[in-house]
Design a protein around this motif. Structure first.
Motif, PDB file in Angstrom:
ATOM      1  N   VAL A 200      10.556  43.294  -8.802  1.00 18.51           N
ATOM      2  CA  VAL A 200      10.773  44.204  -7.671  1.00 18.51           C
ATOM      3  C   VAL A 200      12.162  43.947  -7.102  1.00 18.51           C
ATOM      4  N   GLY A 201      12.605  44.851  -6.243  1.00 16.18           N
ATOM      5  CA  GLY A 201      13.967  44.780  -5.736  1.00 16.18           C
ATOM      6  C   GLY A 201      14.308  43.471  -5.056  1.00 16.18           C
ATOM      7  N   GLU A 202      13.382  42.942  -4.263  1.00 15.38           N
ATOM      8  CA  GLU A 202      13.644  41.682  -3.561  1.00 15.38           C
ATOM      9  C   GLU A 202      13.870  40.541  -4.555  1.00 15.38           C
ATOM     10  N   GLU A 203      13.109  40.542  -5.657  1.00 16.55           N
ATOM     11  CA  GLU A 203      13.263  39.494  -6.670  1.00 16.55           C
ATOM     12  C   GLU A 203      14.593  39.614  -7.400  1.00 16.55           C
ATOM     13  N   ILE A 204      14.995  40.838  -7.677  1.00 12.13           N
ATOM     14  CA  ILE A 204      16.293  41.060  -8.323  1.00 12.13           C
ATOM     15  C   ILE A 204      17.418  40.578  -7.412  1.00 12.13           C
ATOM     16  N   ASN A 205      17.304  40.898  -6.133  1.00 13.50           N
ATOM     17  CA  ASN A 205      18.327  40.476  -5.165  1.00 13.50           C
ATOM     18  C   ASN A 205      18.357  38.961  -5.003  1.00 13.50           C
ATOM     19  N   THR A 206      17.183  38.340  -4.975  1.00 15.13           N
ATOM     20  CA  THR A 206      17.098  36.894  -4.790  1.00 15.13           C
ATOM     21  C   THR A 206      17.717  36.147  -5.958  1.00 15.13           C
ATOM     22  N   CYS A 207      17.571  36.694  -7.155  1.00 16.92           N
ATOM     23  CA  CYS A 207      18.086  36.024  -8.349  1.00 16.92           C
ATOM     24  C   CYS A 207      19.561  36.322  -8.608  1.00 16.92           C
ATOM     25  N   ARG A 208      20.123  37.287  -7.899  1.00 20.89           N
ATOM     26  CA  ARG A 208      21.495  37.707  -8.189  1.00 20.89           C
ATOM     27  C   ARG A 208      22.532  36.595  -8.022  1.00 20.89           C
ATOM     28  N   PRO A 209      22.410  35.691  -7.046  1.00 18.77           N
ATOM     29  CA  PRO A 209      23.401  34.610  -6.961  1.00 18.77           C
ATOM     30  C   PRO A 209      23.484  33.769  -8.229  1.00 18.77           C
ATOM     31  N   PHE A 210      22.381  33.639  -8.960  1.00 21.59           N
ATOM     32  CA  PHE A 210      22.420  32.892 -10.217  1.00 21.59           C
ATOM     33  C   PHE A 210      23.212  33.663 -11.266  1.00 21.59           C
ATOM     34  N   LEU A 211      23.082  34.998 -11.257  1.00 20.31           N
ATOM     35  CA  LEU A 211      23.876  35.829 -12.163  1.00 20.31           C
ATOM     36  C   LEU A 211      25.358  35.753 -11.784  1.00 20.31           C
ATOM     37  N   GLN A 212      25.647  35.799 -10.495  1.00 21.64           N
ATOM     38  CA  GLN A 212      27.037  35.684 -10.050  1.00 21.64           C
ATOM     39  C   GLN A 212      27.633  34.353 -10.501  1.00 21.64           C
ATOM     40  N   SER A 213      26.892  33.284 -10.350  1.00 24.18           N
ATOM     41  CA  SER A 213      27.387  31.964 -10.749  1.00 24.18           C
ATOM     42  C   SER A 213      27.614  31.891 -12.246  1.00 24.18           C
ATOM     43  N   ARG A 214      26.713  32.511 -12.995  1.00 21.85           N
ATOM     44  CA  ARG A 214      26.845  32.493 -14.455  1.00 21.85           C
ATOM     45  C   ARG A 214      28.117  33.211 -14.874  1.00 21.85           C
ATOM     46  N   LEU A 215      28.368  34.367 -14.313  1.00 23.71           N
ATOM     47  CA  LEU A 215      29.574  35.118 -14.663  1.00 23.71           C
ATOM     48  C   LEU A 215      30.834  34.370 -14.227  1.00 23.71           C
ATOM     49  N   ALA A 216      30.777  33.756 -13.059  1.00 25.33           N
ATOM     50  CA  ALA A 216      31.947  33.046 -12.530  1.00 25.33           C
ATOM     51  C   ALA A 216      32.277  31.803 -13.348  1.00 25.33           C
ATOM     52  N   ALA A 217      31.284  31.278 -14.070  1.00 22.26           N
ATOM     53  CA  ALA A 217      31.492  30.038 -14.828  1.00 22.26           C
ATOM     54  C   ALA A 217      32.015  30.285 -16.243  1.00 22.26           C
ATOM     55  N   LEU A 218      32.334  31.528 -16.566  1.00 21.46           N
ATOM     56  CA  LEU A 218      32.833  31.850 -17.913  1.00 21.46           C
ATOM     57  C   LEU A 218      34.326  32.166 -17.829  1.00 21.46           C
ATOM     58  N   PRO A 219      35.178  31.199 -18.106  1.00 16.73           N
ATOM     59  CA  PRO A 219      36.623  31.383 -17.906  1.00 16.73           C
ATOM     60  C   PRO A 219      37.258  32.363 -18.883  1.00 16.73           C
ATOM     61  N   ASN A 220      36.596  32.609 -20.022  1.00 20.06           N
ATOM     62  CA  ASN A 220      37.186  33.489 -21.038  1.00 20.06           C
ATOM     63  C   ASN A 220      36.527  34.866 -21.091  1.00 20.06           C
ATOM     64  N   LEU A 221      35.737  35.194 -20.087  1.00 13.71           N
ATOM     65  CA  LEU A 221      34.954  36.427 -20.108  1.00 13.71           C
ATOM     66  C   LEU A 221      35.836  37.670 -20.210  1.00 13.71           C
ATOM     67  N   LYS A 222      35.499  38.521 -21.183  1.00  9.23           N
ATOM     68  CA  LYS A 222      36.228  39.774 -21.376  1.00  9.23           C
ATOM     69  C   LYS A 222      35.317  41.001 -21.380  1.00  9.23           C
ATOM     70  N   VAL A 223      34.067  40.823 -21.828  1.00 11.02           N
ATOM     71  CA  VAL A 223      33.143  41.949 -21.949  1.00 11.02           C
ATOM     72  C   VAL A 223      31.774  41.549 -21.415  1.00 11.02           C
ATOM     73  N   ILE A 224      31.188  42.414 -20.576  1.00 15.08           N
ATOM     74  CA  ILE A 224      29.808  42.258 -20.123  1.00 15.08           C
ATOM     75  C   ILE A 224      29.014  43.414 -20.712  1.00 15.08           C
ATOM     76  N   LEU A 225      27.935  43.100 -21.396  1.00 14.15           N
ATOM     77  CA  LEU A 225      27.064  44.124 -21.985  1.00 14.15           C
ATOM     78  C   LEU A 225      25.707  44.049 -21.305  1.00 14.15           C
ATOM     79  N   CYS A 226      25.358  45.095 -20.565  1.00 16.62           N
ATOM     80  CA  CYS A 226      24.104  45.139 -19.813  1.00 16.62           C
ATOM     81  C   CYS A 226      23.043  45.900 -20.600  1.00 16.62           C
ATOM     82  N   LEU A 227      21.854  45.320 -20.659  1.00 15.77           N
ATOM     83  CA  LEU A 227      20.738  45.940 -21.377  1.00 15.77           C
ATOM     84  C   LEU A 227      19.757  46.520 -20.368  1.00 15.77           C
ATOM     85  N   GLY A 228      19.834  47.821 -20.153  1.00 21.40           N
ATOM     86  CA  GLY A 228      18.946  48.504 -19.223  1.00 21.40           C
ATOM     87  C   GLY A 228      19.558  48.710 -17.851  1.00 21.40           C
TER      88      GLY A 228
END
Length: 205
Positions: free
Chosen positions: A107-135
């Motif tokens: 549900v939306g609240e769960e997606i929002n609650t988990c988003r900081p972990f996604l933000q941290s994951r993206l921020a920890a990738l120094p060579n990131l060039k492409v993000i591919l989202c499934l859905g």
């Protein structure tokens, strides 16, 4: 993780029935120097929730890992288990929501609650060039994680946007999710999925 009461209760109910399963917040999997990160929806109950590795043990993983192999992003043989020896090259897999939701629907609240972990994951990738989202859920949550407006970047299969992540230019691609339902109904074919990975590889140069 204790942050989402409904997900904790569901996880504990599954653990009571299947105590040998992973039954926890599933960590990301892949290359710490990844240039490509694939963002899924959430662990499947008999897939990643069972095995502890994203997209491992269900049909969605069969298609995803076969496609990663075809485009040169993996080494070894995928065998639906976390100790199969498979490694990812230049790629990482994570989820918008890290714990298994009932009926595969956070549900939306769960997606929002988990988003900081996604933000941290993206921020920890120094060579990131492409993000591919499934859905769409993955697409929308990733946009919010990057501080971008969903209305300006609508979801669609094969959509491509040039955005910024961690202060650097990044290509944001999206695909229909590689779920059994989508492939069985023809909403997503292997060819359509491969086209998105071809675009990812092209964007990586």
């Amino acid at each position: 993780c204790p942050l989402c009461p409904r997900l904790v209760a569901y996880r504990e109910a599954v653990r009571a029935k299947e105590p040998t399963w992973f039954n926890g917040a599933v960590p990301s999997f892949g290359d710490a120097k990844a240039q490509l990160v694939i963002v899924g929806l959430a662990p499947g109950v008999t897939g990643a929730n069972r095995t502890g590795r994203p997209f491992t043990g269900d049909w969605a993983g069969d298609l995803l890992y076969a496609t990663l192999d075809k485009f040169g992003f993996s080494e070894g043989t995928y065998d639906q288990r976390p100790d199969d020896g498979l490694t990812l090259h230049r790629a990482m897999i994570t989820n918008a929501v890290r714990c298994v939701p009932p009926e595969n629907k956070p549900v939306g609240e769960e997606i929002n609650t988990c988003r900081p972990f996604l933000q941290s994951r993206l921020a920890a990738l120094p060579n990131l060039k492409v993000i591919l989202c499934l859905g769409k859920i993955s697409h929308d949550s990733t946009l919010r994680a990057l501080g971008l407006k969903i209305g300006a970047h609508p979801f669609g299969h094969g959509t491509r946007y040039e955005v910024e992540a961690n202060g650097r230019p990044v290509t944001l691609l999206s695909s229909y999710h590689c779920s059994r339902y989508n492939t069985n109904t023809g909403r997503l074919t292997a060819g359509m999925f491969e086209d998105v990975f071809a675009a990812a590889k092209e964007a990586l140069g």
